[in-house]
Design a protein around this motif. Structure first.
Motif, PDB file in Angstrom:
ATOM      1  N   GLY A 176       2.456   2.841  -9.239  1.00 54.84           N
ATOM      2  CA  GLY A 176       3.694   2.211  -8.802  1.00 54.84           C
ATOM      3  C   GLY A 176       3.454   1.024  -7.888  1.00 54.84           C
ATOM      4  N   GLY A 177       2.574   1.194  -6.906  1.00 54.34           N
ATOM      5  CA  GLY A 177       2.276   0.106  -5.983  1.00 54.34           C
ATOM      6  C   GLY A 177       1.638  -1.082  -6.676  1.00 54.34           C
ATOM      7  N   LEU A 178       0.695  -0.814  -7.592  1.00 55.43           N
ATOM      8  CA  LEU A 178       0.039  -1.896  -8.317  1.00 55.43           C
ATOM      9  C   LEU A 178       1.021  -2.638  -9.212  1.00 55.43           C
ATOM     10  N   LEU A 179       1.902  -1.889  -9.892  1.00 58.13           N
ATOM     11  CA  LEU A 179       2.868  -2.543 -10.766  1.00 58.13           C
ATOM     12  C   LEU A 179       3.787  -3.445  -9.964  1.00 58.13           C
ATOM     13  N   CYS A 180       4.185  -2.995  -8.775  1.00 56.32           N
ATOM     14  CA  CYS A 180       5.032  -3.825  -7.927  1.00 56.32           C
ATOM     15  C   CYS A 180       4.322  -5.129  -7.581  1.00 56.32           C
ATOM     16  N   ALA A 181       3.038  -5.048  -7.249  1.00 59.69           N
ATOM     17  CA  ALA A 181       2.269  -6.263  -6.948  1.00 59.69           C
ATOM     18  C   ALA A 181       2.213  -7.185  -8.159  1.00 59.69           C
ATOM     19  N   VAL A 182       2.022  -6.622  -9.345  1.00 57.42           N
ATOM     20  CA  VAL A 182       1.985  -7.436 -10.568  1.00 57.42           C
ATOM     21  C   VAL A 182       3.328  -8.115 -10.794  1.00 57.42           C
ATOM     22  N   ALA A 183       4.413  -7.384 -10.565  1.00 53.91           N
ATOM     23  CA  ALA A 183       5.753  -7.943 -10.771  1.00 53.91           C
ATOM     24  C   ALA A 183       6.064  -9.065  -9.792  1.00 53.91           C
ATOM     25  N   LEU A 184       5.316  -9.153  -8.702  1.00 58.37           N
ATOM     26  CA  LEU A 184       5.505 -10.205  -7.694  1.00 58.37           C
ATOM     27  C   LEU A 184       4.632 -11.430  -7.938  1.00 58.37           C
ATOM     28  N   LYS A 185       3.945 -11.469  -9.080  1.00 58.64           N
ATOM     29  CA  LYS A 185       2.926 -12.501  -9.301  1.00 58.64           C
ATOM     30  C   LYS A 185       3.484 -13.916  -9.347  1.00 58.64           C
ATOM     31  N   ASP A 186       4.760 -14.081  -9.710  1.00 51.88           N
ATOM     32  CA  ASP A 186       5.352 -15.418  -9.778  1.00 51.88           C
ATOM     33  C   ASP A 186       6.178 -15.766  -8.550  1.00 51.88           C
ATOM     34  N   CYS A 187       6.111 -14.911  -7.540  1.00 51.47           N
ATOM     35  CA  CYS A 187       6.886 -15.121  -6.308  1.00 51.47           C
ATOM     36  C   CYS A 187       5.960 -15.768  -5.278  1.00 51.47           C
ATOM     37  N   LEU A 188       5.990 -17.085  -5.199  1.00 46.07           N
ATOM     38  CA  LEU A 188       5.002 -17.812  -4.409  1.00 46.07           C
ATOM     39  C   LEU A 188       5.396 -17.997  -2.942  1.00 46.07           C
ATOM     40  N   ASN A 189       6.615 -17.609  -2.578  1.00 42.46           N
ATOM     41  CA  ASN A 189       7.042 -17.759  -1.184  1.00 42.46           C
ATOM     42  C   ASN A 189       6.908 -16.454  -0.402  1.00 42.46           C
ATOM     43  N   ILE A 190       5.933 -15.638  -0.806  1.00 42.69           N
ATOM     44  CA  ILE A 190       5.658 -14.386  -0.109  1.00 42.69           C
ATOM     45  C   ILE A 190       4.166 -14.253   0.144  1.00 42.69           C
ATOM     46  N   GLU A 191       3.829 -13.381   1.074  1.00 41.11           N
ATOM     47  CA  GLU A 191       2.465 -12.916   1.274  1.00 41.11           C
ATOM     48  C   GLU A 191       2.454 -11.420   1.012  1.00 41.11           C
ATOM     49  N   ILE A 192       1.422 -10.933   0.325  1.00 38.75           N
ATOM     50  CA  ILE A 192       1.338  -9.502  -0.005  1.00 38.75           C
ATOM     51  C   ILE A 192       0.062  -8.918   0.576  1.00 38.75           C
ATOM     52  N   ASP A 193       0.200  -7.837   1.302  1.00 39.35           N
ATOM     53  CA  ASP A 193      -0.928  -7.015   1.724  1.00 39.35           C
ATOM     54  C   ASP A 193      -0.723  -5.624   1.145  1.00 39.35           C
ATOM     55  N   LEU A 194      -1.694  -5.169   0.361  1.00 36.76           N
ATOM     56  CA  LEU A 194      -1.628  -3.842  -0.238  1.00 36.76           C
ATOM     57  C   LEU A 194      -2.644  -2.943   0.447  1.00 36.76           C
ATOM     58  N   TYR A 195      -2.181  -1.846   1.005  1.00 43.57           N
ATOM     59  CA  TYR A 195      -3.029  -0.928   1.766  1.00 43.57           C
ATOM     60  C   TYR A 195      -3.230   0.360   0.965  1.00 43.57           C
ATOM     61  N   GLU A 196      -4.487   0.714   0.751  1.00 46.48           N
ATOM     62  CA  GLU A 196      -4.838   1.927   0.009  1.00 46.48           C
ATOM     63  C   GLU A 196      -5.735   2.804   0.879  1.00 46.48           C
ATOM     64  N   GLN A 197      -5.432   4.098   0.930  1.00 50.93           N
ATOM     65  CA  GLN A 197      -6.169   5.002   1.807  1.00 50.93           C
ATOM     66  C   GLN A 197      -7.583   5.300   1.327  1.00 50.93           C
ATOM     67  N   ALA A 198      -7.826   5.200   0.019  1.00 47.75           N
ATOM     68  CA  ALA A 198      -9.135   5.548  -0.531  1.00 47.75           C
ATOM     69  C   ALA A 198     -10.140   4.408  -0.335  1.00 47.75           C
ATOM     70  N   LEU A 199     -11.407   4.737  -0.529  1.00 56.49           N
ATOM     71  CA  LEU A 199     -12.468   3.738  -0.436  1.00 56.49           C
ATOM     72  C   LEU A 199     -12.520   2.870  -1.679  1.00 56.49           C
ATOM     73  N   GLN A 200     -11.929   3.339  -2.763  1.00 59.17           N
ATOM     74  CA  GLN A 200     -11.779   2.536  -3.965  1.00 59.17           C
ATOM     75  C   GLN A 200     -10.510   2.983  -4.672  1.00 59.17           C
ATOM     76  N   ILE A 201      -9.922   2.093  -5.429  1.00 57.29           N
ATOM     77  CA  ILE A 201      -8.690   2.424  -6.125  1.00 57.29           C
ATOM     78  C   ILE A 201      -9.033   3.141  -7.411  1.00 57.29           C
ATOM     79  N   THR A 202      -8.632   4.393  -7.492  1.00 63.39           N
ATOM     80  CA  THR A 202      -8.898   5.198  -8.675  1.00 63.39           C
ATOM     81  C   THR A 202      -7.794   6.210  -8.828  1.00 63.39           C
TER      82      THR A 202
END
Length: 426
Positions: free
Chosen positions: A21-47
């Protein structure tokens, strides 16, 4: 010391949770250039934990819109068409020696391995999205001018808008003071079968080609091929309705054995025994649910996916609905304009809260249908009990109705959300 707001005019979005869900939201924001995105994940790698996932027509449509189709097609089993899966779902009564098919459903899902889907999403995350690993959120505070974020590793940050995609144990949800998580009394064995192993036992086994749901008293098994057909995904449920709401006894996820899986399905038809006896390294999961939330948003915080509408897995809808949340929210920011973020959150809630809660309710009811515990089945007390033609008809109709949403269009929700924005702005 929490970093202060920067001087940039861009809206600062924080996404907590690097799941689907979080990744899809980031993808859906790909054409929104007037924002900054920080994505925080608790794991050491996304899996991803887990194996198979079903994507219905409603979900596939917006994944194609976001440009993910080509990469997803490359992971499909041979013979599967992205826009038109070959067959619907077959439903059988199987808690007896001689099982029988009672419904060939028109609903058609595409099977994917969670990791395949996740890797596709990662590939399409916009370059301006900063991903922070090893950042487990332990607290967030909604202030007048920002949201403060505190992480287990000692880091602190602020954002203008927080998107909570942090799953079942959502810390973001704590800001809503919602304490509605409960144990359902349902447990499930999950596992995979290499295709060649099942072919050796039964080369004509129906699940080599088709999604099948085997139903019986207090138990059911969901099966479908994934990873280009190389594996058969098996999910075997067993329930004790009297345990709903009780404290969990032991860990939520633990390892199991093939013998343990088989012991819960003694007396079931042979093709179910063939499946369960072939599962390699099964795991055992406790299933929890979330009491419906009155709202998915506050002034600066929005919840999506399991954080907002954790649902039982009986419709194969949880991941799809999480992605749909992200799709609608992301497109609203892109097309509505991030400067009106407060109204965007309200528009998102206007369409997604009633819809997510409806799917959540349908999923719960579908589990009752699969396990012969729906209204009209009170007299069914044991496995192998004969069902009347009226009960079979009621069961077929109820199952079909609970799936009625899968062919609808998520763009309808987005259009209504945009209308809401226009109405509020006028």
């Amino acid at each position: 010391m929490i970093p202060s707001s920067n001087s940039s005019s861009k809206t600062r979005l924080a996404i907590v949770g690097g799941g689907i869900g979080g990744l899809l939201c980031a993808v859906a924001l790909k054409d929104c250039l007037n924002i900054e995105i920080d994505l925080y994940e608790q794991a050491l790698q996304i899996t991803e934990i887990g194996a198979g996932i079903a994507l219905w027509s409603r979900t596939r449509k917006f994944l194609e819109y976001l440009g993910l189709k080509e990469d997803l097609v490359a992971t499909l089993p041979e013979g599967f068409n992205f826009n038109q899966p070959p067959e619907g779902v077959e439903f059988r009564i199987s808690d007896r020696k001689e099982g029988f098919t009672f419904l060939n459903g028109d609903m058609k899902a595409l099977p994917f391995h969670r990791q395949d889907l996740q890797q596709t999403l990662l590939k399409h995350v916009p370059s301006f999205c900063r991903i922070h690993l090893d950042h487990r959120l332990i607290k967030c505070k909604e202030q007048e001018d920002c949201v403060e974020l505190y992480f287990k590793n000692g880091s602190e940050a602020t954002c203008d808008v927080l998107i909570g995609a942090d799953g079942i144990k959502s810390m973001t949800r704590e800001c809503f003071h919602h304490k509605g998580i409960f144990y359902t009394g349902i447990q499930v064995f999950r596992g995979l079968i290499p295709k060649e192993n099942l072919e050796k036992i039964n080369p004509k086994h129906r699940t080599l080609q088709r999604q099948t749901i085997y139903c019986g008293k207090n138990k059911h098994v969901v099966v479908y091929p994934i990873s280009r057909g190389r594996f058969i995904n098996v999910v075997a449920f067993f329930s004790n309705m009297a345990d709903e709401g009780k404290p969990l006894d032991g860990p939520e996820i633990k390892s199991a054995t093939t013998e343990e899986v088989l012991s819960h399905f003694v007396g079931w038809e042979e093709e179910v025994q063939e499946l369960l006896g072939s599962v390699e390294n099964p795991s055992r999961w406790m299933i929890r649910d979330l009491r419906p939330m009155d709202t998915y948003v506050s002034r600066r915080i929005s919840l999506l996916g399991d954080a907002a509408h954790l649902m039982q897995p009986h419709l194969g809808a949880g991941a799809g609905q999480a992605m749909e949340d992200g799709y609608v929210l992301g497109r609203l920011f892109c097309e509505g304009g991030s400067e009106i973020w407060a109204r965007i959150l309200q528009a998102y809630n206007y369409v997604r809260q009633p819809y997510g809660n409806m799917i959540q309710r349908n999923a719960r009811n579908q589990g009752f249908c699969y396990e012969l515990n729906a209204p009209g089945f009170e007299d069914v007390k044991e496995i192998g009990q004969e069902l009347t033609s009226e009960q079979i008809s009621v069961l077929s109709d109820a199952i079909t109705k609970n799936y009625s949403w899968v062919e609808s269009d998520a763009d309808g929700d987005f259009a209504r959300a945009m209308q809401f924005l226009t109405r509020v702005d006028s």
